[in-house]
Design an enzyme around this catalytic site. Sequence first.
Site, PDB file in Angstrom:
ATOM      1  N   ASN A  73       0.824  -1.215   0.000  1.00 19.80           N
ATOM      2  CA  ASN A  73       0.000   0.000   0.000  1.00 19.80           C
ATOM      3  C   ASN A  73       0.858   1.266   0.000  1.00 19.80           C
ATOM      4  O   ASN A  73       0.337   2.372   0.127  1.00 19.80           O
ATOM      5  CB  ASN A  73      -0.955   0.016   1.201  1.00 19.80           C
ATOM      6  N   LEU A  88      -7.785 -10.495  -0.052  1.00 19.62           N
ATOM      7  CA  LEU A  88      -7.167 -10.515  -1.373  1.00 19.62           C
ATOM      8  C   LEU A  88      -7.423 -11.892  -1.984  1.00 19.62           C
ATOM      9  O   LEU A  88      -7.199 -12.908  -1.329  1.00 19.62           O
ATOM     10  CB  LEU A  88      -5.659 -10.289  -1.195  1.00 19.62           C
ATOM     11  N   TYR A 102       3.644  -2.937  17.443  1.00 19.92           N
ATOM     12  CA  TYR A 102       4.513  -3.735  16.573  1.00 19.92           C
ATOM     13  C   TYR A 102       4.835  -5.082  17.231  1.00 19.92           C
ATOM     14  O   TYR A 102       4.604  -6.136  16.639  1.00 19.92           O
ATOM     15  CB  TYR A 102       5.788  -2.945  16.311  1.00 19.92           C
TER      16      TYR A 102
END
Length: 318
Positions: A38, A67, A149
């Site tokens: 992206n 996807l 993260y």
Amino acid sequence: MRTWSRKRVVVTGGAGFLGSHLCERLLAEGNDVLCVDNLFSGNRENIVHLMGNPGFEFMRHDVTFPLYLEVDEIYNLACPASPIHYQHDAVQTTKTNVHGAINMLGLAKRVKARILQASTSEVYGDPEQHPQREDYWGHVNPIGLRACYDEGKRCAETLFFDYYRQHGLAIRVVRIFNTYGPRMHPNDGRVVSNFIVQALKNEPITLYGDGSQTRSFCFVDDLITGMIAFMNSPGDFPGPINLGNDHEFTILELARKVIALTGSSSPIVMNPLPSDDPRQRRPDLTRARERLGWEPRIPLDEGLVTTIDYFRKLFQKG
Ligand code: NAD
Ligand code: UDP
């Protein structure tokens, strides 16, 4: 028309630093490569040289959305890796790690593709065991600034292993330790790129803390060799496997090396240490050596010279 003997490989995060090198190598090895990105922290410049290759395709897509493709292998690298980038939109970072993993695992399950997860040494947090072996569970602050993260990557590992146990998916989980090289973003805030950019501009080198914290730096070419070796390894060993370089340096040593190799006149200036910054980090590579016969080959000085050369040329181009 597609040649059916070629593997169809998806690289999510393929326009980023590591992803672009991976796409390049996979193409050179004769695969068809679909780069899905992206462009949050990656950019087209990293892959522009691959655009003319008939085996290469780029798709702008956010992996937090499903996807649908027909593929043989998936390397899941989508996720900003530098603290500045992943903390910029922390909620999106967790979504990329967790929803992204769910979407890519769902795709792999539907088409029976083998899937590799780019996990990280950050799953060990600020480690109390040194060097870090894969059986160490880590020491992570679940509510700190790095948690989007660290915990996102930990949750992604959980999902990978649950798909492996529950659905028999062919997974490979690599835990990547600090990797550097050409195509790191000059402003992404990671230590190697920061120090080189500052040194080349003769600006102050921003040492966070007193520089006594340690890291072990792997050159990108070694890392990519290890990732592909693991993806192609026979059997169904899912990992995790540490990949990195096990020569450990203090951050102050790194600063001095960069100054020496660039011939810079930059002074070293101390700045506050960011929160939850790990004190020490070095991979135990026994598993990678035994399972993959893999070895990091490029010493820090040699990799730094190549990386410095890249940034010099980048700045000359303007
Ligand atoms: P990078 O930021 O250069 O690359 C990440 C890529 O993912 C970028 O191109 C970005 O645009 C893309 N991306 C981010 N969110 C996305 C989304 N929602 N959908 C699609 N694409 C998205 O970082 P990198 O250093 O190349 O790291 C690649 C992977 O390796 C990351 O998953 C990172 O966590 C992991 N890793 C890297 C290191 C390292 O030292 N470089 C260490 C440990 C783990
Ligand atoms: N660091 C530093 N100066 C910088 C950038 C980073 O001293 O300009 C330090 C940082 O505090 C950390 C180490 O270098 O101790 C590695 O930082 P980086 O962001 O590259 O990776 P990570 O902390 O995720 O290993």
